[in-house]
Design a protein around this motif. Structure first.
Motif, PDB file in Angstrom:
ATOM      1  N   LYS A 102      -9.617  74.810 114.295  1.00 42.29           N
ATOM      2  CA  LYS A 102     -10.660  74.094 113.557  1.00 42.29           C
ATOM      3  C   LYS A 102     -12.040  74.759 113.642  1.00 42.29           C
ATOM      4  N   ASP A 103     -12.276  75.566 114.668  1.00 35.91           N
ATOM      5  CA  ASP A 103     -13.570  76.238 114.813  1.00 35.91           C
ATOM      6  C   ASP A 103     -13.536  77.695 114.352  1.00 35.91           C
ATOM      7  N   TYR A 104     -12.484  78.069 113.642  1.00 35.09           N
ATOM      8  CA  TYR A 104     -12.310  79.482 113.270  1.00 35.09           C
ATOM      9  C   TYR A 104     -13.488  79.991 112.441  1.00 35.09           C
ATOM     10  N   ILE A 105     -13.855  79.246 111.402  1.00 33.41           N
ATOM     11  CA  ILE A 105     -14.966  79.679 110.546  1.00 33.41           C
ATOM     12  C   ILE A 105     -16.284  79.617 111.306  1.00 33.41           C
ATOM     13  N   LYS A 106     -16.509  78.505 112.018  1.00 35.35           N
ATOM     14  CA  LYS A 106     -17.770  78.324 112.739  1.00 35.35           C
ATOM     15  C   LYS A 106     -18.013  79.438 113.746  1.00 35.35           C
ATOM     16  N   GLU A 107     -16.984  79.766 114.533  1.00 34.09           N
ATOM     17  CA  GLU A 107     -17.136  80.796 115.559  1.00 34.09           C
ATOM     18  C   GLU A 107     -17.263  82.190 114.952  1.00 34.09           C
ATOM     19  N   SER A 108     -16.599  82.407 113.817  1.00 27.11           N
ATOM     20  CA  SER A 108     -16.704  83.709 113.136  1.00 27.11           C
ATOM     21  C   SER A 108     -18.128  83.929 112.632  1.00 27.11           C
ATOM     22  N   VAL A 109     -18.681  82.917 111.968  1.00 25.79           N
ATOM     23  CA  VAL A 109     -20.046  83.019 111.442  1.00 25.79           C
ATOM     24  C   VAL A 109     -21.052  83.121 112.587  1.00 25.79           C
ATOM     25  N   LYS A 110     -20.840  82.308 113.619  1.00 25.48           N
ATOM     26  CA  LYS A 110     -21.741  82.326 114.781  1.00 25.48           C
ATOM     27  C   LYS A 110     -21.794  83.722 115.395  1.00 25.48           C
ATOM     28  N   PHE A 111     -20.635  84.361 115.514  1.00 27.85           N
ATOM     29  CA  PHE A 111     -20.592  85.698 116.113  1.00 27.85           C
ATOM     30  C   PHE A 111     -21.306  86.714 115.219  1.00 27.85           C
ATOM     31  N   LEU A 112     -21.052  86.656 113.928  1.00 29.56           N
ATOM     32  CA  LEU A 112     -21.671  87.609 113.007  1.00 29.56           C
ATOM     33  C   LEU A 112     -23.186  87.446 112.951  1.00 29.56           C
ATOM     34  N   LEU A 113     -23.667  86.211 113.029  1.00 28.45           N
ATOM     35  CA  LEU A 113     -25.108  85.960 112.995  1.00 28.45           C
ATOM     36  C   LEU A 113     -25.793  86.381 114.291  1.00 28.45           C
ATOM     37  N   SER A 114     -25.073  86.269 115.410  1.00 30.01           N
ATOM     38  CA  SER A 114     -25.681  86.584 116.708  1.00 30.01           C
ATOM     39  C   SER A 114     -25.445  88.024 117.146  1.00 30.01           C
ATOM     40  N   HIS A 115     -24.633  88.759 116.384  1.00 29.78           N
ATOM     41  CA  HIS A 115     -24.359  90.161 116.709  1.00 29.78           C
ATOM     42  C   HIS A 115     -24.611  91.027 115.473  1.00 29.78           C
ATOM     43  N   PRO A 116     -25.852  91.490 115.295  1.00 27.70           N
ATOM     44  CA  PRO A 116     -26.211  92.288 114.114  1.00 27.70           C
ATOM     45  C   PRO A 116     -25.353  93.541 113.942  1.00 27.70           C
ATOM     46  N   GLU A 117     -24.804  94.052 115.046  1.00 27.81           N
ATOM     47  CA  GLU A 117     -23.991  95.269 114.964  1.00 27.81           C
ATOM     48  C   GLU A 117     -22.600  94.998 114.400  1.00 27.81           C
ATOM     49  N   LYS A 201     -15.165 104.357 108.851  1.00 28.00           N
ATOM     50  CA  LYS A 201     -15.667 105.628 108.322  1.00 28.00           C
ATOM     51  C   LYS A 201     -17.145 105.512 107.944  1.00 28.00           C
ATOM     52  N   HIS A 202     -17.560 104.302 107.557  1.00 28.34           N
ATOM     53  CA  HIS A 202     -18.962 104.037 107.210  1.00 28.34           C
ATOM     54  C   HIS A 202     -19.745 103.506 108.417  1.00 28.34           C
ATOM     55  N   ASN A 203     -19.167 103.671 109.612  1.00 27.85           N
ATOM     56  CA  ASN A 203     -19.803 103.230 110.855  1.00 27.85           C
ATOM     57  C   ASN A 203     -20.031 101.717 110.900  1.00 27.85           C
ATOM     58  N   LEU A 204     -19.157 100.965 110.243  1.00 26.85           N
ATOM     59  CA  LEU A 204     -19.206  99.511 110.304  1.00 26.85           C
ATOM     60  C   LEU A 204     -18.238  99.033 111.379  1.00 26.85           C
ATOM     61  N   LYS A 205     -18.601  97.992 112.090  1.00 30.01           N
ATOM     62  CA  LYS A 205     -17.840  97.583 113.268  1.00 30.01           C
ATOM     63  C   LYS A 205     -17.067  96.271 113.051  1.00 30.01           C
ATOM     64  N   ILE A 206     -15.872  96.237 113.639  1.00 29.09           N
ATOM     65  CA  ILE A 206     -14.976  95.081 113.558  1.00 29.09           C
ATOM     66  C   ILE A 206     -14.747  94.550 114.970  1.00 29.09           C
ATOM     67  N   PHE A 207     -14.793  93.227 115.124  1.00 25.94           N
ATOM     68  CA  PHE A 207     -14.607  92.638 116.446  1.00 25.94           C
ATOM     69  C   PHE A 207     -13.488  91.596 116.433  1.00 25.94           C
ATOM     70  N   LEU A 208     -12.836  91.478 117.589  1.00 29.21           N
ATOM     71  CA  LEU A 208     -11.821  90.461 117.818  1.00 29.21           C
ATOM     72  C   LEU A 208     -12.421  89.392 118.716  1.00 29.21           C
ATOM     73  N   ILE A 209     -12.281  88.103 118.324  1.00 26.32           N
ATOM     74  CA  ILE A 209     -12.799  87.007 119.130  1.00 26.32           C
ATOM     75  C   ILE A 209     -11.641  86.087 119.533  1.00 26.32           C
ATOM     76  N   PRO A 210     -11.834  85.218 120.540  1.00 23.47           N
ATOM     77  CA  PRO A 210     -10.720  84.411 121.073  1.00 23.47           C
ATOM     78  C   PRO A 210     -10.174  83.342 120.132  1.00 23.47           C
ATOM     79  N   GLN A 211     -10.831  83.068 119.019  1.00 25.28           N
ATOM     80  CA  GLN A 211     -10.328  82.041 118.110  1.00 25.28           C
ATOM     81  C   GLN A 211      -8.928  82.395 117.625  1.00 25.28           C
TER      82      GLN A 211
END
Length: 341
Positions: A102-117, A201-211
């Motif tokens: 149920k928090d999948y979207i919330k935690e995904s957005v929260k992480f992206l907003l708090s981690h500019p990289e 390749k464009h130096n964009l970063k992908i992260f895995l979170i516990p959700q």
């Protein structure tokens, strides 16, 4: 409790075709998300079952669901169509055979907003059977989530966020598609892996979170084999189209299958006992690992039947996947479009 409406809009892209068995579970898990605002864009590839009927039934009670038709049927076309039709600041690629916490979207957005990289983030994909009492489905789920079954890192639970090369059901910042482009419509499968390669390749970063999201595995061994074969088949096509867009780990089952074929030939035609025994050593080692992981699963759930199911499922996964790649190479990477999703 949902967050305030003054948050960024999230567009959930849900591509589907003939998913009547799981579409309701998937949609309801998205509707129950603890985040708003968000829209759900369902892109249907000419379903011939009750998929669209189920979506329309649910849509009557939820105004944030939109249905559009994918005339070209296939997954990458549907993804691109959905993204272009969406309005969100963030794009979440969902799955019609997947349930989301149920928090999948919330935690995904929260992480992206708090981690500019961070440019994309996804949760842990846990395999699950539709029938929790079905031995084969449970064994398939275990194989997909086991380090022996697959080397995909996003299938293993993590307590802390970490950078990763690719992830399933990712939430992307919208400008990622402006920088990288859209999904490669030449790839019926592996389009997400290739897309995530272009991101790196464009130096964009992908992260895995516990959700966690729960992916529903094929319900029958025949469907399981067919899916693995198709996945393996498209590996070689992906390699042709994007030489660095797919990892070497995707070809390990192919090498194992080649080994099995040569082993059978040597055992039939070779009269040298010592040479045959030496050549058998990798298979003996594989069998030991198969027994070890199958035993662990069986003991954990205290079910002897699961031992024998897992003992069968592991080699079925690896060989069907590997033969798919071999068959693709033999056919010169000729594209097969019978596999839709």
């Amino acid at each position: 409790m949902k967050v305030k409406i003054n948050q960024p809009l999230v567009s959930v892209i849900l591509v589907c075709r003939n998913e009547e068995m799981t579409i309701r579970k998937s949609l309801l898990s998205l509707i129950k998300q603890s985040y708003e605002p968000y829209e759900i864009v369902v892109v249907d590839g000419k379903s011939t079952d009750k998929t669209v009927e189920i979506v329309r039934e649910i849509k009557r009670d939820f105004s944030n669901i939109k249905i559009i038709n994918n005339e070209k049927i296939y997954t990458p076309h549907g993804l691109n169509l959905g993204i272009k039709e969406s309005k969100g600041d963030f794009i979440l690629i969902a799955g019609a055979h997947t349930e989301f916490s149920k928090d999948y979207i919330k935690e995904s957005v929260k992480f992206l907003l708090s981690h500019p990289e961070a440019d994309a983030v996804g949760g842990v994909s846990m395999a699950k059977g539709l029938d929790k009492n079905n031995c084969i489905q449970n064994a398939i789920s275990y194989a997909y989530s086991s380090v022996f079954g697959t080397a995909a890192k996003h299938r293993y639970y993590t307590k802390e966020p970490r950078e990763i090369d690719t992830v399933a059901y990712a939430c992307y910042k919208r400008d990622v598609f402006e920088k990288v482009g859209y999904f490669d419509e030449k790839l019926i499968r592996n389009q997400d892996i290739e897309f995530n390669y272009r991101m790196r390749k464009h130096n964009l970063k992908i992260f895995l979170i516990p959700q966690i999201n729960y992916y529903y595995v094929p319900s029958k061994i025949k469907l399981f084999l067919k899916k693995n074969f198709s996945n393996g088949y498209w590996n070689y096509i992906t390699l042709i189209n994007s030489p660095y867009g797919i990892s070497i780990r995707h070809f390990i089952p192919f090498l194992f299958s080649i080994y099995i074929i040569f082993l059978i030939l040597f055992l039939i035609f070779s009269k040298n006992f010592i040479f045959n025994f030496v050549f058998l050593i990798p298979l003996i080692f594989y069998f030991i690992l198969d027994v070890y992981f199958s035993s662990r699963f069986s003991i954990k759930l205290r079910n002897l039947k699961l031992f024998f199911c897992s003992l069968l499922v592991f080699p079925s996964l690896h060989i069907s996947y590997g033969l798919g790649t071999l068959f693709s190479i033999i056919r010169g990477g000729k594209k097969e479009k019978q596999s839709i999703l």
